[in-house]
Design a protein around this motif. Structure first.
Motif, PDB file in Angstrom:
ATOM      1  N   UNK A  21       0.757  -1.316  -0.016  1.00 22.79           N
ATOM      2  CA  UNK A  21       0.273  -0.083  -0.015  1.00 22.79           C
ATOM      3  C   UNK A  21       1.187   1.561  -0.197  1.00 22.79           C
ATOM      4  N   UNK A  22       2.496   0.911   1.087  1.00 18.99           N
ATOM      5  CA  UNK A  22       2.966   2.670   1.093  1.00 18.99           C
ATOM      6  C   UNK A  22       3.218   2.620  -0.200  1.00 18.99           C
ATOM      7  N   UNK A  23       3.653   1.435  -1.094  1.00 21.70           N
ATOM      8  CA  UNK A  23       4.580   1.154  -2.091  1.00 21.70           C
ATOM      9  C   UNK A  23       3.372   2.244  -3.967  1.00 21.70           C
ATOM     10  N   UNK A  24       2.318   1.336  -3.510  1.00 18.41           N
ATOM     11  CA  UNK A  24       1.457   1.936  -4.691  1.00 18.41           C
ATOM     12  C   UNK A  24       0.654   3.740  -4.089  1.00 18.41           C
ATOM     13  N   UNK A  25       1.204   4.377  -3.069  1.00 13.77           N
ATOM     14  CA  UNK A  25       0.383   5.976  -2.235  1.00 13.77           C
ATOM     15  C   UNK A  25       2.039   6.153  -2.902  1.00 13.77           C
ATOM     16  N   UNK A  26       3.119   5.314  -2.777  1.00  8.95           N
ATOM     17  CA  UNK A  26       4.224   6.475  -3.134  1.00  8.95           C
ATOM     18  C   UNK A  26       4.606   6.287  -5.013  1.00  8.95           C
ATOM     19  N   UNK A  27       3.931   5.070  -5.789  1.00  8.33           N
ATOM     20  CA  UNK A  27       3.553   5.707  -7.156  1.00  8.33           C
ATOM     21  C   UNK A  27       2.945   5.769  -7.690  1.00  8.33           C
ATOM     22  N   UNK A  28       1.859   6.236  -6.644  1.00  4.59           N
ATOM     23  CA  UNK A  28       0.612   7.154  -7.646  1.00  4.59           C
ATOM     24  C   UNK A  28       0.888   8.120  -7.120  1.00  4.59           C
ATOM     25  N   UNK A  29       1.496   8.970  -6.113  1.00  8.76           N
ATOM     26  CA  UNK A  29       1.793  10.432  -6.159  1.00  8.76           C
ATOM     27  C   UNK A  29       2.867  10.726  -6.322  1.00  8.76           C
ATOM     28  N   UNK A  30       4.526  10.018  -7.075  1.00  4.23           N
ATOM     29  CA  UNK A  30       5.171  10.517  -8.135  1.00  4.23           C
ATOM     30  C   UNK A  30       5.540   9.890  -9.090  1.00  4.23           C
ATOM     31  N   UNK A  31       5.272   8.325  -9.504  1.00  7.18           N
ATOM     32  CA  UNK A  31       5.836   7.887 -10.939  1.00  7.18           C
ATOM     33  C   UNK A  31       4.259   7.685 -11.440  1.00  7.18           C
ATOM     34  N   UNK A  32       3.328   8.051 -10.773  1.00  3.37           N
ATOM     35  CA  UNK A  32       2.098   7.733 -11.930  1.00  3.37           C
ATOM     36  C   UNK A  32       1.551   7.604 -13.423  1.00  3.37           C
ATOM     37  N   UNK A  33       1.740   9.425 -13.020  1.00  6.31           N
ATOM     38  CA  UNK A  33       1.524  10.543 -14.039  1.00  6.31           C
ATOM     39  C   UNK A  33       2.426  10.355 -14.938  1.00  6.31           C
ATOM     40  N   UNK A  34       3.424  10.095 -15.025  1.00  3.67           N
ATOM     41  CA  UNK A  34       5.205  10.070 -15.657  1.00  3.67           C
ATOM     42  C   UNK A  34       4.127   8.162 -16.311  1.00  3.67           C
ATOM     43  N   UNK A  35       4.411   7.545 -15.766  1.00  3.46           N
ATOM     44  CA  UNK A  35       3.873   5.777 -16.388  1.00  3.46           C
ATOM     45  C   UNK A  35       2.951   6.253 -16.711  1.00  3.46           C
ATOM     46  N   UNK A  36       1.408   6.632 -16.754  1.00  2.00           N
ATOM     47  CA  UNK A  36       0.243   6.668 -17.420  1.00  2.00           C
ATOM     48  C   UNK A  36       0.511   7.748 -18.814  1.00  2.00           C
ATOM     49  N   UNK A  37       1.564   8.572 -18.393  1.00  2.98           N
ATOM     50  CA  UNK A  37       1.664   9.580 -19.737  1.00  2.98           C
ATOM     51  C   UNK A  37       2.532   8.872 -20.512  1.00  2.98           C
ATOM     52  N   UNK A  38       3.918   8.096 -20.925  1.00  2.56           N
ATOM     53  CA  UNK A  38       4.173   7.393 -21.192  1.00  2.56           C
ATOM     54  C   UNK A  38       3.247   6.297 -21.832  1.00  2.56           C
ATOM     55  N   UNK A  39       2.462   5.806 -21.323  1.00  3.18           N
ATOM     56  CA  UNK A  39       1.246   4.910 -21.730  1.00  3.18           C
ATOM     57  C   UNK A  39       0.607   5.800 -22.684  1.00  3.18           C
ATOM     58  N   UNK A  40       0.205   6.656 -22.210  1.00  6.52           N
ATOM     59  CA  UNK A  40      -0.645   7.816 -23.056  1.00  6.52           C
ATOM     60  C   UNK A  40      -0.379   7.810 -24.627  1.00  6.52           C
ATOM     61  N   UNK A  41       1.289   8.834 -24.180  1.00  6.26           N
ATOM     62  CA  UNK A  41       1.762   8.932 -25.496  1.00  6.26           C
ATOM     63  C   UNK A  41       2.125   7.826 -26.491  1.00  6.26           C
ATOM     64  N   UNK A  42       2.590   6.148 -25.903  1.00  5.56           N
ATOM     65  CA  UNK A  42       2.207   4.965 -26.861  1.00  5.56           C
ATOM     66  C   UNK A  42       1.091   5.012 -27.305  1.00  5.56           C
TER      67      UNK A  42
END
Length: 165
Positions: A21-42
């Motif tokens: 849960x902590x990892x998910x919160x941290x990913x959501x907070x810091x990396x989720x937008x970048x990951x989803x942005x890469x996926x959206x760009x792709x």
């Protein structure tokens, strides 16, 4: 022991769940937008590639249809040109045959005229020869007194001379 194992396992599960849960919160907070942005760009790139491929396919089909139409038109034009050439050839052939017939007719008429003229000239020449022979025969008959046999021989002689000329 089973209680210990259960308590340890339960503790491990809680710690693992908390860590996840902590990892998910941290990913959501810091990396989720970048990951989803890469996926959206792709996703957008793939979508654009598909759209581009579809557009290219449509253009290729249109171009192929256009080429087929142009090829059909070219074949039709070639057929018309060939038919026109055949028709022109027939017309020219008929014209040449007609001219040849006219020329042959003209030459035939000219030959008939020349034959008629030669015949007239020959008849005039024969008339002159006959008149000359008649005059000569008459002169000889008047100069000499002949009996019937001598007169017949003289006429035969002149006729033979006429045949030789």
């Amino acid at each position: 022991m089973s209680l210990l194992f259960n308590e340890t396992s339960l503790g491990n599960i809680i710690i693992t769940l908390g860590s996840i849960l902590l990892l998910l919160v941290l990913i959501k907070q810091f990396a989720w937008e970048q990951l989803t942005g890469v996926f959206k760009e792709r996703e957008q790139k793939i979508s654009q590639d598909i759209d581009g491929a579809e557009t290219a396919r449509r253009q290729a089909e249109e171009l192929a249809d256009k080429r087929q139409l142009e090829l059909a038109n070219a074949r039709q034009e070639a057929g018309q040109i060939i038919e026109g050439a055949k028709e022109t050839g027939k017309v020219q052939g008929n014209k040449i045959v007609e001219q040849a017939h006219d020329e042959a007719k003209r030459l035939k008429e000219q030959a008939h005229q020349e034959i008629a003229q030669s015949k007239i000239e020959a008849m005039a020449s024969v008339k002159n020869d006959i008149s000359d022979l008649t005059v000569s025969l008459t002169e000889k008959l008047l100069m000499t007194k002949l009996d019937a046999k001598a007169q017949s021989e003289l006429v035969d002689q002149y006729l033979n001379q006429l045949g030789e000329k």
